[in-house]
Design a protein around this motif. Structure first.
Motif, PDB file in Angstrom:
ATOM      1  N   ILE A 145     -11.238  14.691   8.928  1.00  0.00           N
ATOM      2  CA  ILE A 145     -10.396  13.769   9.701  1.00  0.00           C
ATOM      3  C   ILE A 145      -8.935  14.203   9.657  1.00  0.00           C
ATOM      4  O   ILE A 145      -8.248  14.212  10.680  1.00  0.00           O
ATOM      5  CB  ILE A 145     -10.535  12.326   9.161  1.00  0.00           C
ATOM      6  CG1 ILE A 145     -11.972  11.835   9.373  1.00  0.00           C
ATOM      7  CG2 ILE A 145      -9.569  11.379   9.855  1.00  0.00           C
ATOM      8  CD1 ILE A 145     -12.310  10.585   8.580  1.00  0.00           C
ATOM      9  N   THR A 146      -8.464  14.566   8.474  1.00  0.00           N
ATOM     10  CA  THR A 146      -7.027  14.839   8.342  1.00  0.00           C
ATOM     11  C   THR A 146      -6.630  16.197   8.933  1.00  0.00           C
ATOM     12  O   THR A 146      -5.560  16.319   9.517  1.00  0.00           O
ATOM     13  CB  THR A 146      -6.583  14.799   6.867  1.00  0.00           C
ATOM     14  OG1 THR A 146      -7.416  15.666   6.113  1.00  0.00           O
ATOM     15  CG2 THR A 146      -6.653  13.407   6.312  1.00  0.00           C
ATOM     16  N   GLN A 170     -12.996  13.294   4.682  1.00  0.00           N
ATOM     17  CA  GLN A 170     -11.561  13.039   4.839  1.00  0.00           C
ATOM     18  C   GLN A 170     -10.830  14.303   5.280  1.00  0.00           C
ATOM     19  O   GLN A 170      -9.875  14.237   6.044  1.00  0.00           O
ATOM     20  CB  GLN A 170     -10.994  12.498   3.532  1.00  0.00           C
ATOM     21  CG  GLN A 170     -11.616  11.136   3.206  1.00  0.00           C
ATOM     22  CD  GLN A 170     -10.857  10.357   2.161  1.00  0.00           C
ATOM     23  OE1 GLN A 170      -9.978  10.887   1.513  1.00  0.00           O
ATOM     24  NE2 GLN A 170     -11.214   9.108   1.998  1.00  0.00           N
ATOM     25  N   ILE A 193      -5.792  16.324  12.686  1.00  0.00           N
ATOM     26  CA  ILE A 193      -4.564  15.555  12.963  1.00  0.00           C
ATOM     27  C   ILE A 193      -3.340  16.316  12.450  1.00  0.00           C
ATOM     28  O   ILE A 193      -2.317  16.407  13.132  1.00  0.00           O
ATOM     29  CB  ILE A 193      -4.646  14.153  12.321  1.00  0.00           C
ATOM     30  CG1 ILE A 193      -5.805  13.382  12.950  1.00  0.00           C
ATOM     31  CG2 ILE A 193      -3.355  13.379  12.507  1.00  0.00           C
ATOM     32  CD1 ILE A 193      -6.130  12.057  12.307  1.00  0.00           C
ATOM     33  N   LEU A 194      -3.471  16.891  11.245  1.00  0.00           N
ATOM     34  CA  LEU A 194      -2.354  17.681  10.704  1.00  0.00           C
ATOM     35  C   LEU A 194      -2.075  18.898  11.584  1.00  0.00           C
ATOM     36  O   LEU A 194      -0.926  19.260  11.811  1.00  0.00           O
ATOM     37  CB  LEU A 194      -2.678  18.130   9.277  1.00  0.00           C
ATOM     38  CG  LEU A 194      -2.561  17.052   8.194  1.00  0.00           C
ATOM     39  CD1 LEU A 194      -3.013  17.611   6.859  1.00  0.00           C
ATOM     40  CD2 LEU A 194      -1.138  16.531   8.095  1.00  0.00           C
ATOM     41  N   ARG A 218      -0.339  17.718  14.630  1.00  0.00           N
ATOM     42  CA  ARG A 218       1.031  17.337  14.273  1.00  0.00           C
ATOM     43  C   ARG A 218       1.912  18.577  14.098  1.00  0.00           C
ATOM     44  O   ARG A 218       3.027  18.633  14.598  1.00  0.00           O
ATOM     45  CB  ARG A 218       1.008  16.513  12.987  1.00  0.00           C
ATOM     46  CG  ARG A 218       2.351  15.910  12.657  1.00  0.00           C
ATOM     47  CD  ARG A 218       2.379  15.439  11.226  1.00  0.00           C
ATOM     48  NE  ARG A 218       1.715  14.162  11.054  1.00  0.00           N
ATOM     49  CZ  ARG A 218       1.566  13.599   9.860  1.00  0.00           C
ATOM     50  NH1 ARG A 218       1.986  14.195   8.776  1.00  0.00           N
ATOM     51  NH2 ARG A 218       0.975  12.436   9.748  1.00  0.00           N
TER      52      ARG A 218
END
Lengths: 299, 178
Positions: free
Chosen positions: A54-55, A51, A58-59, A62
């Motif tokens: 994955i995060t 996880q 993306i973070l 962002r």
């Protein structure tokens, strides 16, 4: 006989699996104190890095977007700001100092000093895959002395309780979860009650005292009774009180003091309360036990 | 033997991805990927293998989630049986029927979760607000059903092909009997 067995093989398999899942549910509901099976711990251990993998990208994207691309409109202003860079560099040192002595960092330092219990910072790497349960996946586990039953908090207040651990990961049930119940009291009137999770973003405060002892805007804090959370941790603010005076049990809606939608880092209190210690036994979670001292007692 | 193992791995990965996405977006906007893998397993695997895959994927989702251990496993088993029953009546290999069925299955699964919560925890968690979020979740999940179905079918076909090819190679090395 073999033909008969072949015919009922599928219904038999279905019934066996279904009964197995029902038995698991009964066991999981009834035996809260038991640590989860090794397979569950292994999957939890695997969940944190996956996880995180994955995060994090993306973070990162962002954040990059917010910091740079979204600022494209300000490009013209950049020219003017360049002139100030030299002056800002001079002030940079002062800003760093100010950052340490103010805001969140100061609150965290105060909080750690208040409890005199080791507080372990842990990154939130995932949330519950099911929308019906409210839990967080943390990147610290048994190797960092995290054990089931330990309170999880931030400077704003109570987050929840560690519910499962593996070697390098832990799952924490948030106080928003339907299965969560925290013994609490109103800071102003000392009226005691129980704060329950509603599964949504709100909490419910159940109390039996006179209605006027609980009012809109009152701060709800942990009572320390129940032996799970230390006394004096913030839970939230009363938003509305049920008006029905004929009922013995009154309820009030509580807005949590913690912004659960923006949790990035939490603190695990490396001490289990007496109730949790009794439930889990000493063997699994023996930790150096400083004398519990609460904020209220210190003051 | 390989396709069930591959679909189980896909299902567990789906549960992990779902957890990561739930951290980045509100939970009701995250598609129920492990449900879609179960749906795909019901369509591409045999009944016995499908049941085992559904139970394992559900149990895996239970382990990485805060639900009662066995709750999602039980629901995935029922989802699988329902899907196989409906697949006997309707052609769920086509995209639109599959998406429509997935939309309905998310609702059924939601009510199933609520029912089990009532049975084991004594509370029915579906109120008006939750029904709206369940609807949004169904709308987000349904369009992905044909994609996950196609992916599962492709994975199974590839693994079946490679297994068949290996058997053929072994066949040629056999001594010729006259």
């Amino acid at each position: 006989m073999s033909e008969f067995l072949r015919r009922i093989r599928l219904p038999l398999l279905f019934a066996a699996l279904l009964l197995g899942t029902l038995a698991l549910m009964l066991r999981d509901r009834g035996d809260a104190a038991e640590e989860r099976h090794w397979a569950a711990r292994a999957l939890l251990e695997l969940a944190a890095p996956v996880q995180k993998a994955i995060t994090r990208p993306i973070l990162f994207v962002r954040e990059t977007w917010e910091r740079y691309v979204a600022l494209v409109d300000l490009h013209a202003e950049n020219e003017a700001l360049r002139a100030e860079v030299a002056r800002l560099e001079e002030e940079n040192l002062q800003y760093r100092e100010a950052l340490v002595t103010s805001g969140q960092l100061r609150r965290i330092v105060e909080m750690r000093r208040d409890f005199e219990v080791p507080l372990l910072p842990a990154d939130v790497v995932g949330e519950d895959a099911s929308p019906w349960a409210r839990s967080l996946l943390l990147d610290r586990g048994r190797s960092s002395d995290v054990r089931s039953g330990m309170p999880v908090m931030i400077d704003q207040g109570v987050v929840g309780l560690v519910s499962a651990t593996s070697l390098h990961a832990a799952r924490a049930m948030m106080i928003l979860d339907r299965r969560s119940a925290v013994d609490a009291m109103i800071q102003r009137s000392r009226a005691r009650g129980l704060v329950r999770g509603l599964g949504t973003g709100e909490l419910e405060f159940e109390f039996m005292v006179r209605g006027d002892d609980v009012g809109v805007g009152d701060e709800v804090i942990t009572s320390g009774v129940g032996g799970v959370y230390p006394k004096g941790l913030r839970i939230g603010t009363i938003r509305s009180v049920s008006a029905d005076r004929s009922e013995l049990l009154h309820t009030a809606r509580v807005e949590p003091s913690v912004d659960f939608g923006r949790l990035e880092q939490v603190f695990v209190m490396l001490r289990r309360g007496p109730t949790m210690e009794l439930l889990f036994g000493g063997g699994d979670g023996d930790l150096p036990e400083p004398e519990p001292k609460t904020v209220a007692e210190r003051r | 033997m390989k396709p069930p193992v591959a679909l189980t791995a896909l299902g567990l990965l789906a549960a992990l991805v779902q957890g990561a996405l739930a951290y980045l977006a509100p939970a009701h906007l995250v598609p129920d990927l492990s449900l879609l893998v179960t749906l795909a397993a019901a369509l591409v695997l045999g009944p016995a293998a499908g049941l085992v895959v559904a139970a394992t994927v559900g149990l895996g989702a239970d382990m990485v989630s805060g639900t009662l251990l066995g709750q999602l496993a039980c629901l995935r088993l029922l989802d699988l049986v329902l899907t196989r029953g409906i697949a006997g009546q309707l052609d769920l290999r086509r995209g639109l029927p599959l998406a429509v069925f997935a939309f309905a299955l998310v609702w059924i699964d939601g009510f199933g979760q609520a029912g089990l919560s009532l049975l084991f925890l004594g509370e029915f968690p579906l109120r008006a607000g939750e029904l709206v979020t369940l609807g949004i979740r169904a709308a987000v999940t349904a369009p992905l059903a044909p994609l996950v179905g196609a992916l599962a079918r492709r994975v199974c076909e590839r693994l079946d092909e490679s297994e068949a090819r290996r058997e053929m190679r072994l066949e040629t090395r056999r001594a010729v009997l006259r």
